[in-house]
Design a protein around this motif. Structure first.
Motif, PDB file in Angstrom:
ATOM      1  N   ASP A  18       0.857  -1.189   0.000  1.00 29.36           N
ATOM      2  CA  ASP A  18       0.000   0.000   0.000  1.00 29.36           C
ATOM      3  C   ASP A  18       0.883   1.226   0.000  1.00 29.36           C
ATOM      4  N   ILE A  19       1.322   1.567  -1.168  1.00 26.66           N
ATOM      5  CA  ILE A  19       2.382   2.581  -1.228  1.00 26.66           C
ATOM      6  C   ILE A  19       1.899   3.966  -0.835  1.00 26.66           C
ATOM      7  N   ASP A  20       0.591   4.225  -0.927  1.00 26.86           N
ATOM      8  CA  ASP A  20       0.094   5.559  -0.583  1.00 26.86           C
ATOM      9  C   ASP A  20      -0.750   5.532   0.685  1.00 26.86           C
ATOM     10  N   ARG A  21      -0.586   4.517   1.507  1.00 22.52           N
ATOM     11  CA  ARG A  21      -1.398   4.438   2.719  1.00 22.52           C
ATOM     12  C   ARG A  21      -0.842   5.367   3.790  1.00 22.52           C
ATOM     13  N   ARG A  22      -1.729   6.152   4.389  1.00 17.11           N
ATOM     14  CA  ARG A  22      -1.300   7.047   5.462  1.00 17.11           C
ATOM     15  C   ARG A  22      -1.889   6.564   6.770  1.00 17.11           C
ATOM     16  N   ASP A  23      -1.040   6.204   7.698  1.00 19.86           N
ATOM     17  CA  ASP A  23      -1.576   5.735   8.973  1.00 19.86           C
ATOM     18  C   ASP A  23      -1.597   6.871   9.991  1.00 19.86           C
ATOM     19  N   LEU A  24      -2.016   6.540  11.193  1.00 17.62           N
ATOM     20  CA  LEU A  24      -2.206   7.546  12.235  1.00 17.62           C
ATOM     21  C   LEU A  24      -0.926   8.362  12.477  1.00 17.62           C
ATOM     22  N   ALA A  25       0.217   7.658  12.492  1.00 16.74           N
ATOM     23  CA  ALA A  25       1.487   8.330  12.782  1.00 16.74           C
ATOM     24  C   ALA A  25       1.743   9.487  11.815  1.00 16.74           C
ATOM     25  N   TRP A  26       1.286   9.296  10.581  1.00 19.72           N
ATOM     26  CA  TRP A  26       1.488  10.347   9.570  1.00 19.72           C
ATOM     27  C   TRP A  26       0.721  11.605   9.964  1.00 19.72           C
ATOM     28  N   TYR A  27      -0.540  11.412  10.392  1.00 16.65           N
ATOM     29  CA  TYR A  27      -1.362  12.571  10.752  1.00 16.65           C
ATOM     30  C   TYR A  27      -0.841  13.246  12.020  1.00 16.65           C
ATOM     31  N   VAL A  28      -0.441  12.417  12.975  1.00 20.38           N
ATOM     32  CA  VAL A  28       0.123  12.979  14.209  1.00 20.38           C
ATOM     33  C   VAL A  28       1.350  13.820  13.886  1.00 20.38           C
ATOM     34  N   ASP A  29       2.194  13.285  13.028  1.00 21.74           N
ATOM     35  CA  ASP A  29       3.418  13.995  12.654  1.00 21.74           C
ATOM     36  C   ASP A  29       3.094  15.343  12.037  1.00 21.74           C
ATOM     37  N   LYS A  30       2.142  15.352  11.096  1.00 20.40           N
ATOM     38  CA  LYS A  30       1.782  16.617  10.426  1.00 20.40           C
ATOM     39  C   LYS A  30       1.213  17.609  11.440  1.00 20.40           C
ATOM     40  N   ALA A  31       0.355  17.104  12.327  1.00 15.23           N
ATOM     41  CA  ALA A  31      -0.281  17.986  13.306  1.00 15.23           C
ATOM     42  C   ALA A  31       0.770  18.602  14.225  1.00 15.23           C
ATOM     43  N   VAL A  32       1.687  17.759  14.720  1.00 17.83           N
ATOM     44  CA  VAL A  32       2.728  18.260  15.623  1.00 17.83           C
ATOM     45  C   VAL A  32       3.626  19.255  14.896  1.00 17.83           C
ATOM     46  N   ALA A  33       3.963  18.930  13.653  1.00 15.75           N
ATOM     47  CA  ALA A  33       4.808  19.841  12.878  1.00 15.75           C
ATOM     48  C   ALA A  33       4.142  21.203  12.755  1.00 15.75           C
ATOM     49  N   GLY A  34       2.837  21.193  12.496  1.00 15.59           N
ATOM     50  CA  GLY A  34       2.110  22.455  12.388  1.00 15.59           C
ATOM     51  C   GLY A  34       2.120  23.222  13.697  1.00 15.59           C
ATOM     52  N   LEU A  35       1.875  22.503  14.795  1.00 21.47           N
ATOM     53  CA  LEU A  35       1.819  23.153  16.103  1.00 21.47           C
ATOM     54  C   LEU A  35       3.153  23.789  16.475  1.00 21.47           C
ATOM     55  N   VAL A  36       4.236  23.049  16.321  1.00 22.00           N
ATOM     56  CA  VAL A  36       5.525  23.607  16.725  1.00 22.00           C
ATOM     57  C   VAL A  36       5.939  24.732  15.787  1.00 22.00           C
ATOM     58  N   PHE A  37       5.448  24.687  14.537  1.00 21.47           N
ATOM     59  CA  PHE A  37       5.731  25.785  13.618  1.00 21.47           C
ATOM     60  C   PHE A  37       5.095  27.070  14.141  1.00 21.47           C
ATOM     61  N   VAL A  38       3.827  26.951  14.555  1.00 23.61           N
ATOM     62  CA  VAL A  38       3.127  28.125  15.089  1.00 23.61           C
ATOM     63  C   VAL A  38       3.846  28.644  16.332  1.00 23.61           C
ATOM     64  N   ALA A  39       4.208  27.706  17.219  1.00 23.36           N
ATOM     65  CA  ALA A  39       4.922  28.104  18.433  1.00 23.36           C
ATOM     66  C   ALA A  39       6.236  28.788  18.083  1.00 23.36           C
ATOM     67  N   GLY A  40       6.903  28.242  17.073  1.00 22.85           N
ATOM     68  CA  GLY A  40       8.204  28.767  16.693  1.00 22.85           C
ATOM     69  C   GLY A  40       8.127  30.178  16.152  1.00 22.85           C
ATOM     70  N   ILE A  41       7.177  30.428  15.259  1.00 25.02           N
ATOM     71  CA  ILE A  41       7.135  31.769  14.668  1.00 25.02           C
ATOM     72  C   ILE A  41       6.403  32.755  15.566  1.00 25.02           C
ATOM     73  N   SER A  42       5.713  32.255  16.606  1.00 22.93           N
ATOM     74  CA  SER A  42       4.992  33.181  17.473  1.00 22.93           C
ATOM     75  C   SER A  42       5.947  34.189  18.116  1.00 22.93           C
ATOM     76  N   ALA A  43       7.168  33.733  18.436  1.00 23.64           N
ATOM     77  CA  ALA A  43       8.143  34.647  19.038  1.00 23.64           C
ATOM     78  C   ALA A  43       8.380  35.840  18.121  1.00 23.64           C
ATOM     79  N   ILE A  44       8.545  35.545  16.837  1.00 24.18           N
ATOM     80  CA  ILE A  44       8.791  36.613  15.869  1.00 24.18           C
ATOM     81  C   ILE A  44       7.567  37.523  15.789  1.00 24.18           C
ATOM     82  N   ILE A  45       6.383  36.906  15.732  1.00 26.24           N
ATOM     83  CA  ILE A  45       5.147  37.694  15.619  1.00 26.24           C
ATOM     84  C   ILE A  45       5.008  38.605  16.830  1.00 26.24           C
ATOM     85  N   PHE A  46       5.266  38.078  18.011  1.00 29.61           N
ATOM     86  CA  PHE A  46       5.118  38.890  19.221  1.00 29.61           C
ATOM     87  C   PHE A  46       6.095  40.059  19.215  1.00 29.61           C
TER      88      PHE A  46
END
Lengths: 314, 281
Positions: A18-46
């Motif tokens: 299943d070469i294009d199968r996305r399991d839970l870990a994939w979604y968790v990874d994307k979600a965490v990446a998004g969250l830490v990105f927001v946290a990371g740039i928040s310093a600059i925004i502030f």
């Protein structure tokens, strides 16, 4: 999500893939990446947000009532004068500079000494205990330091030096020096720790004593980090408000000795902002002081950062 | 050794004189002698009853698989091991007839006698000149040494390690910018102005390419006779090429010690021959 059996496309091996199968870990990874990105740039925004806010509030003063010569050249800070309000910040700048300067004279030898002891001389439990204590010291609220300045240092200075008032440059400089010492010690110790141990080993194998190793090898190698530590300590002193407000005497005054009371930029803003009408010249002038503080601390921190980066590039 | 002891002690700074002394009483003087030396890192025992007699003026190699205690032994001789803080020892190590583990020993004096070359070249983050002069300045702290004297010291040391021609135009340049091979030579050069009797080398070629290895080996061979050299190596061909005597260690014990050709051609212990033939290690 459509899953495709790829038996027919996976070639002769016949394994279903299943070469294009996305399991839970994939979604968790994307979600965490998004969250830490927001946290990371928040310093600059502030930071940008704060700068925009301060500038917006202060800009009215800068464009209308601001008189460059008066602001930087006159010690007369009389924003509430009925006849003619003047906004000379020189005494406030001198107040901040003198208190910070004395604080550094107190703090730099202590901090660098402590860092060298913790990093190069102390071992085992002593070292760990000292590190924890220094970090604890950094966590003492500034109002407590101010309280110490008011209630302990004040009578002590009056008695020791036989001066009429103990709330002055000496008092606030010592208090501020003690406040800046932990952060300087911690950063300086990090700089010493970053020096590769192989240098120490090489020098010791040549017969160098601990102090010779420290003086001839470790300190030169950690020079940039140590300079950065001092700069960040200066930045800390510059921006400190409460303790300076409480221990400096808070009187607008061009200082001529360490026993003079002074007023700091930060303390002025803290004490006066609540009593001004929003949008008035006085209100905007205080924000202009804020811009000045912001720019100075920004430059100090940026310099410290560049100095540290200089060491890495080499 | 025992009867020539006091005289040798007076001459510890001059290996050549010690050699003559030894010849006079027809006993080869010992540079390093250990008796029942045990060493623990915390609770882990790394060396077991090591009895070694390392002769002056020759090159002795130490071989054995990783973790057999070669480096530990080397690092015990100048007590650099003690930096770790959790090292405990029993037994004695005599360097040029002095018990260096005694309480009243000044480490500075011990390390003046014993130079050490490390696995990875570790020049100090100073100029090439200051690297060479580092040890000399430490041992002459407070004395005024003229610029021309310093220049001579630097030139002699760098010539001795065959590095002078390569770096003579850039003595003020950073030592850490040199190629690894030159760095390692510099690390040897900075030992020489201190005039040590013994050079300890802990796999000095392991970070170098074959050409660098050859150059440094050649240098080590050049230094033979002027210095007692104890070299730890993983490279058996190197041990065979570049040493007079050879010590084989296994699991913290000395298994065999003899002339290099004897150890390699007719080892007494089956474990030695197993190792040399590559059955483990």
């Amino acid at each position: 999500m459509p899953t495709r059996t790829t038996g027919e496309t996976s070639g002769s091996s016949g394994v279903a893939l299943d070469i294009d199968r996305r399991d839970l870990a994939w979604y968790v990874d994307k979600a965490v990446a998004g969250l830490v990105f927001v946290a990371g740039i928040s310093a600059i925004i502030f930071i940008i947000g704060i700068f925009v806010f301060i500038t917006r509030e202060g800009i009215g003063f800068l464009t209308s009532a601001f008189d460059f010569k008066e602001f930087f050249g006159s010690p007369a800070w009389r924003p509430t004068s009925e006849r003619k309000a003047t906004y000379g910040a020189l005494a406030l700048i001198a107040g901040t500079a003198s208190v910070t300067g004395l604080a550094m004279i107190v703090s730099v030898p202590f901090s660098l000494g402590a860092a060298i002891f913790i990093g190069e001389f102390a071992t085992g439990k002593t070292r760990e205990a000292l590190k924890i204590l220094v970090e604890l010291l950094a966590a003492i609220p500034s109002v407590v330091w101010g309280f110490i300045g008011l209630s302990i240092m004040n009578p002590l200075i009056i008695e020791t030096f036989d001066v009429p008032i103990g709330l002055n440059i000496l008092n606030s400089g010592i208090i501020l020096g003690l406040m800046a010492a932990p952060i300087m010690t911690t950063i300086a110790e990090d700089a010493l720790k970053a020096v590769p141990d192989s240098y120490r080993e090489a020098a010791e194998a040549l017969g160098a004593t601990r102090w010779q190793v420290t003086r001839r090898v470790v300190i030169p190698a950690a020079k940039n980090g140590l300079v950065a530590a001092v700069l960040l300590g200066v930045g800390r002193g510059f921006g400190e408000t409460m303790a300076v407000l409480m221990a400096s005497g808070h009187s607008v005054n061009m200082p001529t000795s360490v026993f003079d009371s002074v007023r700091a930029l930060t303390a002025t803003i803290a004490a006066e902002l609540g009593e001004t009408a929003m949008g008035s010249d006085h209100y905007r002038a205080l924000f202009t002081l804020g811009i000045l503080l912001f720019v100075v601390t920004f430059v100090i921190n940026l310099t410290a950062d560049l100095v540290v980066r200089g060491i890495r590039k080499r | 050794m025992a009867d020539s002891g006091p005289d040798t002690r007076a001459d510890v700074g001059a290996p050549a004189a010690a050699t003559e002394e030894g010849a006079a009483v027809s006993v080869a003087p010992l540079a390093i002698e250990t008796r029942e030396f045990n060493l623990w890192y915390g609770t882990f025992q790394a060396l077991f009853d090591v009895d070694l007699k390392i002769k002056s003026g020759i090159i002795t190699s130490m071989i054995g698989p990783s973790g057999c205690g070669k480096s530990t032994f080397l690092r015990s001789c100048n007590r650099i091991n003690e930096r770790l803080g959790y090292v405990r020892t029993t037994g004695t190590i005599d360097i040029m007839g002095h018990d260096v583990l005694a309480d009243d020993v000044e480490l500075l004096q011990v390390r003046k006698q014993i130079g050490m070359v490390f696995q990875r070249p570790n020049p100090l983050p100073l100029s090439i000149r200051d690297n060479v002069l580092f040890g000399h300045r430490i041992h002459h702290a407070g004395e005024k040494v003229s610029k021309s004297d310093e220049g001579e010291i630097v030139e002699k040391a760098l010539r001795d390690v065959l590095l002078w021609d390569e770096v003579k135009d850039d003595l003020g340049g950073p030592a850490t910018g040199l190629p690894l091979e030159a760095q390692q030579k510099l690390c040897i050069a900075r030992l020489l102005p201190v005039k040590p009797a013994i050079l300890l080398m802990d796999e000095p070629c392991s970070a170098l390419d074959p050409k660098g290895t050859e150059a440094v080996e050649e240098l080590i061979w050049e230094l033979r006779g002027d210095y007692t050299i104890l070299i730890v190596t993983h490279n058996m061909a190197q041990a065979r090429r570049a040493s007079d005597e050879c010590v084989f260690m296994l699991l913290g014990k000395v298994i065999e010690h003899g002339l290099t050709e004897d150890v390699f051609l007719s080892p007494e212990d089956p474990q030695t021959s197993d190792y040399i033939e590559g059955r483990y290690g």
